[in-house]
Motif scaffolding. Structure first.
Motif, short mmCIF file in Angstrom:
data_model
loop_
_atom_site.label_atom_id
_atom_site.label_comp_id
_atom_site.label_asym_id
_atom_site.label_seq_id
_atom_site.Cartn_x
_atom_site.Cartn_y
_atom_site.Cartn_z
N SER A 27 1.05 -1.35 -0.08
CA SER A 27 -0.10 -0.02 -0.30
C SER A 27 1.28 1.18 -0.27
O SER A 27 1.93 1.46 0.44
CB SER A 27 -0.69 0.15 1.95
N GLU B 112 0.68 5.33 0.21
CA GLU B 112 -0.03 6.51 0.05
C GLU B 112 1.15 7.83 0.66
O GLU B 112 1.77 8.45 0.81
CB GLU B 112 -0.12 6.22 2.11
N ARG C 65 0.81 12.38 1.35
CA ARG C 65 0.48 13.69 1.60
C ARG C 65 1.82 15.14 1.59
O ARG C 65 3.07 14.11 1.23
CB ARG C 65 0.56 13.43 2.92
N PRO D 226 -3.54 15.77 -0.01
CA PRO D 226 -3.77 15.94 1.23
C PRO D 226 -2.78 16.56 2.46
O PRO D 226 -1.39 16.58 1.92
CB PRO D 226 -3.60 14.69 2.44
N GLN E 209 -1.51 16.44 8.30
CA GLN E 209 -2.36 16.55 9.38
C GLN E 209 -3.80 15.52 8.92
O GLN E 209 -4.91 15.26 9.47
CB GLN E 209 -2.92 18.36 10.15
N ASP E 210 -3.77 16.08 7.68
CA ASP E 210 -5.48 15.02 6.88
C ASP E 210 -5.17 14.13 5.88
O ASP E 210 -3.51 12.68 6.67
CB ASP E 210 -4.92 15.51 5.81
N THR E 211 -6.21 12.61 5.94
CA THR E 211 -5.30 11.45 5.19
C THR E 211 -4.93 11.12 5.01
O THR E 211 -5.54 11.91 3.79
CB THR E 211 -6.84 10.58 5.64
N PRO E 212 -3.65 10.67 4.17
CA PRO E 212 -3.24 10.65 2.86
C PRO E 212 -4.10 10.08 2.01
O PRO E 212 -5.08 9.13 2.42
CB PRO E 212 -2.22 9.55 3.60
N ALA E 213 -3.52 10.46 0.80
CA ALA E 213 -3.95 9.92 -0.48
C ALA E 213 -3.04 9.05 -1.05
O ALA E 213 -2.27 8.24 -0.51
CB ALA E 213 -4.60 11.01 -1.42
N ARG F 171 4.88 5.67 2.94
CA ARG F 171 5.01 6.29 3.09
C ARG F 171 5.14 7.74 1.62
O ARG F 171 5.98 7.93 2.08
CB ARG F 171 3.75 7.89 3.85
#
Length: 249
Positions: free
Chosen positions: A20, A22, A24, A37, A40-44, A111
């Motif tokens: 997976s 992600e 940001r 994102p 502080q946002d949910t990663p895309a 990430r």
């Protein structure tokens, strides 16, 4: 970025490094500009990153493998360079003024954090032949020095250790038209790096005294440097050839 491969193929290839992925942005201002994102946002997912890079005008990428004392390709001290140095790897997209730093955050999850890097100094160009020659020369010199120091001792099972380390490396599905010489050098660099990590492991039979360890470190440092140079040069040549090829179609 040049249309040399489908976006789905790129996304599939990324899974070699993590099931997976992600994404940001490093700060809210950059997040708003790239429509990604924020911290502080949910990663895309990575598909959004590809769209953001295209929108930002990214056309070429460079590999950075910084270590303390050698941060070529990162420019002056910045949040990006500090994070890249901490991780030891990053991708630089100079035309877009962006840098990407990957970091495992959980089992199977990688990430990518996107940084604004501004203007960076031109990347150092190292011809692929020179990189290959430098790595071969460094291998000979390191082997000779270790033998002279009497710390290149045989360790039972060392070949299996090296083979296991190489086997554990990610094996990405390279683009169909990737040039074979830089690919061969890149693969060779990975093999040499595996040997280096085994060589620096203080298992029974290794160099255990403080003086021997320092001598070994000094002997192997040029080889570590040449491996990093060979990897950077191989990726740069691949990007150049694939981009030129795509531009002709």
């Amino acid at each position: 970025m040049h249309g040399a491969t489908a976006a789905d193929d790129v996304l599939d290839a990324l899974q070699v490094w993590g099931e997976s992925q992600e994404v940001r942005a490093a700060d809210d201002e950059l997040a708003a500009r790239l429509e990604l994102p924020g911290p502080q946002d949910t990663p895309a997912g990575p598909a959004l990153l590809l769209a953001a890079l295209r929108k930002a005008g990214a056309t070429a990428g460079e590999l950075a493998l910084p270590v303390p004392g050698d941060v070529r390709g990162l420019g002056s001290a910045s949040p990006f360079s500090k994070q890249a140095l901490r991780r030891g790897e990053a991708a630089v997209l100079p035309e877009a003024g962006l840098g990407l730093v990957p970091e495992p955050v959980a089992e199977g999850i990688l990430r990518w954090t996107v940084f604004a890097v501004g203007e960076l100094p031109p990347a150092e160009h190292l011809p692929i032949g020179e990189a290959e020659h430098g790595m071969s020369s460094a291998m000979r010199e390191a082997a000779s020095t270790l033998i002279d120091l009497d710390i290149a001792k045989h360790r039972p099972g060392v070949r299996d250790e090296i083979a296991s380390t190489v086997a554990d490396r990610p094996k990405p599905p390279w683009p169909e038209d990737v040039p074979q010489r830089p690919l061969r050098i890149l693969q060779r660099a990975s093999e040499v790096e595996a040997i280096l990590w085994v060589a620096t492991d203080d298992a029974p039979g290794g160099a255990l005294s403080a003086s021997a360890t320092r001598a070994r470190t000094e002997a192997l440092r040029p080889l570590f440097d040449s491996v990093r140079a060979a990897r950077r040069a191989s990726i740069a040549e691949m990007v150049r050839v694939l981009a030129d090829s795509a531009g002709k179609h």
